[in-house]
Scaffold this motif. Sequence first.
Motif, PDB file in Angstrom:
ATOM      1  N   THR A  39       0.861  -1.186   0.000  1.00  0.00           N
ATOM      2  CA  THR A  39       0.000   0.000   0.000  1.00  0.00           C
ATOM      3  C   THR A  39       0.894   1.232   0.000  1.00  0.00           C
ATOM      4  N   ILE A  40       0.764   2.031  -1.038  1.00  0.00           N
ATOM      5  CA  ILE A  40       1.548   3.255  -1.200  1.00  0.00           C
ATOM      6  C   ILE A  40       0.581   4.424  -1.068  1.00  0.00           C
ATOM      7  N   THR A  41       0.831   5.288  -0.102  1.00  0.00           N
ATOM      8  CA  THR A  41      -0.111   6.342   0.230  1.00  0.00           C
ATOM      9  C   THR A  41       0.536   7.710   0.090  1.00  0.00           C
ATOM     10  N   LEU A  42      -0.012   8.533  -0.804  1.00  0.00           N
ATOM     11  CA  LEU A  42       0.429   9.924  -0.898  1.00  0.00           C
ATOM     12  C   LEU A  42      -0.005  10.646   0.372  1.00  0.00           C
ATOM     13  N   ASN A  43       0.926  11.379   0.992  1.00  0.00           N
ATOM     14  CA  ASN A  43       0.675  11.867   2.344  1.00  0.00           C
ATOM     15  C   ASN A  43       1.074  13.331   2.523  1.00  0.00           C
ATOM     16  N   ARG A  44       0.461  14.188   1.711  1.00  0.00           N
ATOM     17  CA  ARG A  44       0.562  15.643   1.921  1.00  0.00           C
ATOM     18  C   ARG A  44      -0.866  16.203   1.980  1.00  0.00           C
ATOM     19  N   PRO A  45      -1.660  15.755   2.944  1.00  0.00           N
ATOM     20  CA  PRO A  45      -3.084  16.125   2.946  1.00  0.00           C
ATOM     21  C   PRO A  45      -3.328  17.621   3.002  1.00  0.00           C
ATOM     22  N   ASP A  46      -2.478  18.356   3.705  1.00  0.00           N
ATOM     23  CA  ASP A  46      -2.695  19.807   3.808  1.00  0.00           C
ATOM     24  C   ASP A  46      -2.487  20.520   2.478  1.00  0.00           C
TER      25      ASP A  46
END
Length: 266
Positions: free
Chosen positions: A15-22
């Motif tokens: 599972t690869i999750t892009l993680n710049r939600p802001d």
Amino acid sequence: MADTVLYDVTDGLATITLNRPDAMNALNIEAKAALRDTLREAAADPAVRAVLLTATGRAFCVGQDLKEHIGLLAADRASGAGSTMTTVREHYNPIVTALAEMPKPVVAGVNGVAAGAGAGFALAADYRVVADSASFNTSFAGVALTADSGMSWTLPRLIGHGRAADLLLFPRTVGAQEAYELGIANKVVPADELADAAAAVARRLAQGPTAAYAALKESLAYGAGHSLAETLGKEDELQVRAGASEDHRIAVEAFVKKEKPVFLGR
């Protein structure tokens, strides 16, 4: 590994999750490099049998981080270097190549807006599970750019040349239901079910005959650019390989015994 991209491997599923939600998972240099390198790691890891690409927050990925980009353009103008757009060959092209050509299935769990390169990455996956609140936008022409992230290859193959030209020349928001009707989304689910639904599809693929899936990916890509006769030859080549696999033997024996096969991915 940079925390702009999260990585987990469990029971054969990466599972690869892009993680710049802001930043709505906008692609700054750090995120692009991390995604490229993580996808390459997943592709090379024999323990990984399928990949799920998804994101945190309310967006899947809005494409290039324009706040960073405008600063880089200004620096280029001052120096005359013209290096800003090398990101296509340094980041976007390797990312799309890894998604499209890795010998294992890739599912995109599209949780929100997917725009520009973010849409391109989703289109490069093999299967898209899309939240009913998500949307797609090509975006490029709106900022005076041409298509990248493989979209000039993937989009017309999914929806046809005419519709692809329309969406690229006149960028607009394509909601989840329209995306399904066009053939961009494979499955649309309620937003609060997206994480579980996308993971379920990816886990099912991870437990399947993954060597056969790799051959299917290769066959589809080959057929898109070759004649019928050439594609029949490729199908013959790939079927000979698949027929010699351990998974094929397991599947046939299980069928005869009326049992469920347990695939090994080889």
